[in-house]
Design a protein around this motif. Structure first.
Motif, mmCIF file in Angstrom:
data_model
loop_
_atom_site.group_PDB
_atom_site.id
_atom_site.type_symbol
_atom_site.label_atom_id
_atom_site.label_comp_id
_atom_site.label_asym_id
_atom_site.label_seq_id
_atom_site.Cartn_x
_atom_site.Cartn_y
_atom_site.Cartn_z
ATOM 1 N N VAL A 12 0.855 -1.183 0.000
ATOM 2 C CA VAL A 12 0.000 0.000 0.000
ATOM 3 C C VAL A 12 0.894 1.236 0.000
ATOM 4 O O VAL A 12 1.800 1.372 0.831
ATOM 5 C CB VAL A 12 -0.917 0.005 1.237
ATOM 6 N N THR A 13 0.652 2.144 -0.953
ATOM 7 C CA THR A 13 1.479 3.344 -1.056
ATOM 8 C C THR A 13 0.736 4.610 -0.663
ATOM 9 O O THR A 13 1.368 5.617 -0.316
ATOM 10 C CB THR A 13 2.027 3.517 -2.488
ATOM 11 N N SER A 14 -0.598 4.577 -0.713
ATOM 12 C CA SER A 14 -1.368 5.771 -0.391
ATOM 13 C C SER A 14 -2.753 5.377 0.089
ATOM 14 O O SER A 14 -3.359 4.446 -0.435
ATOM 15 C CB SER A 14 -1.481 6.675 -1.622
ATOM 16 N N VAL A 15 -3.247 6.097 1.095
ATOM 17 C CA VAL A 15 -4.612 5.928 1.610
ATOM 18 C C VAL A 15 -5.210 7.320 1.772
ATOM 19 O O VAL A 15 -4.728 8.116 2.571
ATOM 20 C CB VAL A 15 -4.634 5.185 2.960
ATOM 21 N N GLU A 16 -6.267 7.599 0.990
ATOM 22 C CA GLU A 16 -6.902 8.908 1.047
ATOM 23 C C GLU A 16 -8.366 8.762 1.443
ATOM 24 O O GLU A 16 -9.060 7.873 0.935
ATOM 25 C CB GLU A 16 -6.807 9.598 -0.320
ATOM 26 N N PRO A 17 -8.851 9.624 2.343
ATOM 27 C CA PRO A 17 -10.271 9.576 2.705
ATOM 28 C C PRO A 17 -11.143 9.803 1.473
ATOM 29 O O PRO A 17 -10.808 10.606 0.595
ATOM 30 C CB PRO A 17 -10.414 10.722 3.711
ATOM 31 N N SER A 18 -12.272 9.087 1.423
ATOM 32 C CA SER A 18 -13.210 9.227 0.319
ATOM 33 C C SER A 18 -14.617 9.003 0.864
ATOM 34 O O SER A 18 -15.092 7.871 0.929
ATOM 35 C CB SER A 18 -12.897 8.212 -0.793
#
Length: 227
Positions: A12-18
């Motif tokens: 996992v390289t990025s986790v953004e709220p959605s």
């Protein structure tokens, strides 16, 4: 549809709220080698849909239900994940039928090393225990495995065991599993159907349906399974 044969360990390289979910980006050079927008990729057993991709990465949306029911809750950059592309209709069924619809999570209780393999005991929710049988199939973090032992039916804290060969230890995240680690569980789809059918036949005959059948969560994670 998947077979539980992990193709690579991604990161996992990025986790953004959605909204109430997240948008997840994963480094996955093998998985995206022939992927297209809308394709399904299993991420540690959770079926997700490719919404963006590059030469060695893809992005997928993860809804709240999936976060609530799987180990993707609290996922952060750097986490290793098992990856498998959806199986082609003409491909070999090397593992067993895996939908990528997680039933819930378990917890690693014990890791016993052997000379050439490792036995891992996983605590499982009581509602899932009737769906797991000795020598049956189970998907743990998206890995097709054979159950090598199960707890007795009256065990208050049910568990299952799997025996991992060197290839599985090297090619999947279970090679680094430690006591206390949470894992995704997907039981055999045939067992789930039989349990559901039995609950109806029991009710029709005037008998009460089994508590396990009533309590089994409808926890399908279907980002990649229905569009």
């Amino acid at each position: 549809m998947f077979t539980g044969i992990v193709e690579e360990i991604g990161t996992v390289t990025s986790v953004e709220p959605s909204g109430d979910g997240v948008r997840l980006t994963v480094h996955a050079p093998v998985a995206v080698s022939d992927a297209a927008h809308g394709d399904s990729i299993a991420v540690s057993g959770v079926c997700l849909t490719v919404v963006e991709q590059g030469a060695d990465w893809f992005t997928a949306d993860v809804m709240k239900q999936t976060l609530d029911m799987s180990t993707l809750a609290g996922v952060a950059p750097g986490r290793p994940v098992n990856l498998e592309r959806a199986t082609a209709a003409h491909g070999r069924l090397g593992g067993h039928i895996v939908q990528g619809h997680i039933d819930g999570t378990g917890e690693v209780r014990e890791v016993r090393p052997g000379e050439q393999w490792r036995v891992v005991r996983v605590g499982i929710p009581a509602a899932l225990a009737p769906l797991v049988v000795d020598k049956g199939s189970i998907a743990i973090d998206g890995i097709s495995l054979t159950v090598s032992a199960v707890s007795d039916a009256d065990e208050p804290a049910p568990w299952l065991e799997v025996s991992l060969i060197p290839e599985t230890l090297e090619a999947t995240t279970l090679g680094a599993a430690e006591v206390g680690d949470p894992v995704n569980l997907e039981t055999d789809i045939l067992a789930r159907h039989v349990q559901r059918l039995f609950s109806f036949s029991s009710g029709a005959s005037g008998a009460a349906s089994s508590p396990a059948a009533d309590e089994t969560p409808s926890a399908s994670t279907t980002e990649g399974g229905s569009r």
